[in-house]
Motif scaffolding. Structure first.
Motif, short mmCIF file in Angstrom:
data_model
loop_
_atom_site.label_atom_id
_atom_site.label_comp_id
_atom_site.label_asym_id
_atom_site.label_seq_id
_atom_site.Cartn_x
_atom_site.Cartn_y
_atom_site.Cartn_z
N ALA A 161 -125.83 69.30 -10.19
CA ALA A 161 -125.72 67.92 -9.72
C ALA A 161 -124.26 67.58 -9.43
CB ALA A 161 -126.30 66.96 -10.74
N SER A 162 -124.05 66.80 -8.40
CA SER A 162 -122.71 66.31 -8.09
C SER A 162 -122.47 65.01 -8.85
CB SER A 162 -122.56 66.08 -6.59
OG SER A 162 -123.47 65.07 -6.16
N VAL A 163 -121.21 64.56 -8.86
CA VAL A 163 -120.86 63.32 -9.52
C VAL A 163 -120.17 62.40 -8.51
CG1 VAL A 163 -118.61 64.16 -10.36
CG2 VAL A 163 -119.75 62.27 -11.54
N VAL A 164 -120.49 61.12 -8.61
CA VAL A 164 -119.79 60.07 -7.88
C VAL A 164 -118.98 59.32 -8.93
CG1 VAL A 164 -120.00 58.10 -6.32
CG2 VAL A 164 -121.73 59.92 -6.28
N PRO A 165 -117.71 59.69 -9.17
CA PRO A 165 -116.97 59.19 -10.32
C PRO A 165 -116.16 57.94 -9.98
CG PRO A 165 -115.80 61.04 -9.34
CD PRO A 165 -116.98 60.72 -8.44
N LEU A 166 -116.58 56.81 -10.52
CA LEU A 166 -115.97 55.53 -10.22
C LEU A 166 -115.31 54.97 -11.47
CD1 LEU A 166 -118.88 54.10 -8.07
CD2 LEU A 166 -116.65 54.84 -7.21
N ALA A 167 -113.98 54.95 -11.47
CA ALA A 167 -113.24 54.32 -12.55
C ALA A 167 -113.18 52.83 -12.26
CB ALA A 167 -111.84 54.90 -12.66
N VAL A 168 -113.64 52.03 -13.20
CA VAL A 168 -113.82 50.59 -12.98
C VAL A 168 -112.59 49.83 -13.44
CG1 VAL A 168 -115.27 48.60 -13.46
CG2 VAL A 168 -116.30 50.87 -13.29
N GLY A 169 -111.98 49.13 -12.51
CA GLY A 169 -110.82 48.31 -12.83
C GLY A 169 -111.18 46.84 -12.93
N TRP A 170 -110.26 45.99 -12.50
CA TRP A 170 -110.44 44.54 -12.60
C TRP A 170 -111.27 44.04 -11.43
CZ3 TRP A 170 -104.71 45.37 -13.14
CH2 TRP A 170 -104.37 45.61 -14.48
N VAL A 171 -112.56 44.13 -11.57
CA VAL A 171 -113.49 43.60 -10.58
C VAL A 171 -114.58 42.83 -11.32
CG1 VAL A 171 -113.07 45.46 -8.92
CG2 VAL A 171 -114.92 45.68 -10.57
N ALA A 172 -115.22 41.93 -10.65
CA ALA A 172 -116.32 41.18 -11.25
C ALA A 172 -117.55 42.06 -11.38
CB ALA A 172 -116.63 39.95 -10.40
N PRO A 173 -118.35 41.86 -12.44
CA PRO A 173 -119.55 42.70 -12.61
C PRO A 173 -120.50 42.67 -11.42
CG PRO A 173 -119.07 41.55 -14.64
CD PRO A 173 -118.13 40.99 -13.60
N ASP A 174 -120.64 41.50 -10.77
CA ASP A 174 -121.56 41.45 -9.64
C ASP A 174 -121.05 42.28 -8.46
OD1 ASP A 174 -119.49 39.56 -9.26
OD2 ASP A 174 -120.70 38.42 -7.84
N ARG A 175 -119.71 42.43 -8.35
CA ARG A 175 -119.17 43.31 -7.33
C ARG A 175 -119.37 44.77 -7.72
NH1 ARG A 175 -115.64 41.96 -3.67
NH2 ARG A 175 -116.73 43.63 -2.58
N ALA A 176 -119.11 45.11 -8.99
CA ALA A 176 -119.33 46.48 -9.45
C ALA A 176 -120.79 46.89 -9.28
CB ALA A 176 -118.89 46.63 -10.89
N ALA A 177 -121.70 45.92 -9.41
CA ALA A 177 -123.13 46.22 -9.26
C ALA A 177 -123.46 46.69 -7.86
CB ALA A 177 -123.95 44.99 -9.61
N LEU A 238 -124.56 47.14 -14.58
CA LEU A 238 -125.85 47.82 -14.73
C LEU A 238 -126.93 46.85 -15.18
CD1 LEU A 238 -127.72 50.25 -14.80
CD2 LEU A 238 -126.76 50.85 -17.04
N LEU A 239 -126.59 45.95 -16.11
CA LEU A 239 -127.58 44.99 -16.59
C LEU A 239 -128.04 44.07 -15.45
CD1 LEU A 239 -126.04 44.07 -20.05
CD2 LEU A 239 -127.93 45.64 -19.58
N LEU A 240 -127.10 43.66 -14.60
CA LEU A 240 -127.49 42.83 -13.45
C LEU A 240 -128.43 43.59 -12.53
CD1 LEU A 240 -124.03 41.24 -12.55
CD2 LEU A 240 -126.03 40.02 -13.44
N ALA A 241 -128.06 44.81 -12.17
CA ALA A 241 -128.87 45.60 -11.25
C ALA A 241 -130.21 45.98 -11.87
CB ALA A 241 -128.11 46.85 -10.82
#
Length: 278
Positions: A161-177, A238-241
Motif C-alpha cells: 500500500a502507498s501512503v498519502v502523508p499529510l502533516a497537519v499544521g494550523w488549519v481548521a478541522p473543517d478544512r482538514a476534513a 475525522l469526526l466531522l467526516a
C-alpha cells in the motif's frame, strides 16, 4: 507553476525521505523491528473479537515501548482489509515545524528499516494543493515522528500500500476534513489519523481527562482541543467526516505511558479507535 518550481518539485519527487526516529522511537535494526511489530500485532490479534474491517482509524504515535501495543490494536484490525487497500491517507500533527496548511513531504517514498513506502499524491490532494490547503514542505516532515512511526505497522499489515502523508499544521478541522472526505469509505483506501491523548499529567488526572476525550470521540463530537490530544485537528476532521458519512466509532483499547515503563507523575495517554460503516 514557474519553471524553477517545476524543477524543484521534480527533484523532490525523486527523493526518499530517510527515517528520523529509527533507533529512538522504534528499533533501527530490521530483524528486531520486524519481530517487535509482529509480536505486538500477534498480541493484538489475540485480543481481537473478529470485528468487521474499518474505514478509518485513530492510532497513537509515541515510542513503541509506550504506545506500540495500543497502536497494534488498530493496525491489527486494519489487517482485515489486506489485499484490498492500496493506499493509506494519513494525517498526523506537525510537532516540530509550523505550517499553515497540510504538508506533503515532496518525496517519492518514505524509507523505513523494513523498506520504503511509496508516497502517492492522488488527484483529490492535487486539487487541494491548487487551492492552497496542501503544500509541499520537506522541512515539516524531516524530523517529524507522528507519521513515520506508523509506517512499519503499515508495511507489516498492508504490504504494497502507498501512503498519502499529510502533516497537519494550523488549519481548521473543517478544512482538514477536505483531505479525508474523498477517501472515507472507499474500498481501496484506509484513513488513519495519528494522535496521542493528554500529555504530562499525573496518572489519575490523565485517566480522567482521557476517558472524557474518548467519550466525546465515540459520540463523534468534534470539539477535542490540543491539550486533550496532540493531533486534535486531525481527530476533529475525522469526526466531522465520519459523522457526515454515518460511520460508527468503536474503542479498541486505551493506555498510558505509565502502563509500561513511564513515570506515573507525568504520563501520556493513548487510544486506538476504529470507525465502521453501519
Amino acid at each position: 507553476m514557474s519553471q524553477s518550481s517545476q524543477s524543484q518539485q521534480s527533484q523532490q519527487s525523486q527523493q526518499v525521505r530517510a527515517p528520523a526516529v529509527a533507533g529512538l522511537f522504534y528499533p533501527a535494526e530490521p530483524a528486531r523491528l520486524r519481530a517487535d511489530v509482529e509480536a505486538m500485532l500477534a498480541a493484538a490479534r489475540r485480543a481481537d473479537d473478529g470485528g468487521t474491517a474499518p474505514a478509518a482509524l485513530i492510532v497513537p504515535h509515541a515510542g513503541y515501548v509506550y504506545s506500540g501495543p495500543t497502536a497494534a490494536l488498530a493496525w491489527a484490525r486494519a489487517g482485515a482489509r489486506r489485499g484490498q487497500v492500496r493506499r493509506v491517507v494519513m494525517l498526523g500533527p506537525a510537532h516540530r515545524v509550523g505550517v499553515r496548511a497540510l504538508a506533503l513531504p515532496g518525496c517519492r517514498a518514505m524509507d523505513t528499516p523494513l523498506g520504503p513506502v511509496e508516497v502517492e499524491v492522488p488527484a483529490q490532494i492535487e486539487e487541494l494543493a491548487a487551492a492552497g490547503l496542501v503544500v509541499t514542505r520537506p522541512d515539516v516532515h524531516a524530523a517529524e515522528h507522528s507519521l513515520e512511526v506508523q509506517l512499519p505497522f503499515l508495511t507489516a499489515v498492508l504490504p504494497g500500500a502507498s501512503v498519502v502523508p499529510l502533516a497537519v499544521g494550523w488549519v481548521a478541522p473543517d478544512r482538514a476534513a477536505e483531505a479525508i472526505r474523498p477517501f472515507l469509505g472507499r474500498p481501496d483506501t484506509l484513513v488513519v489519523v495519528s494522535s496521542d491523548l493528554s500529555h504530562y499529567l499525573p496518572l489519575a488526572e490523565a485517566r480522567r481527562v482521557d476517558e472524557a476525550t474518548i467519550e466525546r470521540i465515540l459520540a463523534l463530537r468534534a470539539d477535542i482541543d490540543h491539550e486533550e490530544a496532540c493531533g486534535a485537528t486531525g481527530v476533529n476532521a475525522l469526526l466531522l467526516a465520519a459523522g457526515e458519512r454515518g460511520l460508527v466509532p468503536r474503542l479498541l483499547g486505551s493506555a498510558t505511558s505509565a502502563d509500561t515503563i513511564g513515570s506515573p507523575d507525568r504520563v501520556v495517554g493513548y487510544a486506538a479507535v476504529a470507525f465502521y460503516e453501519e
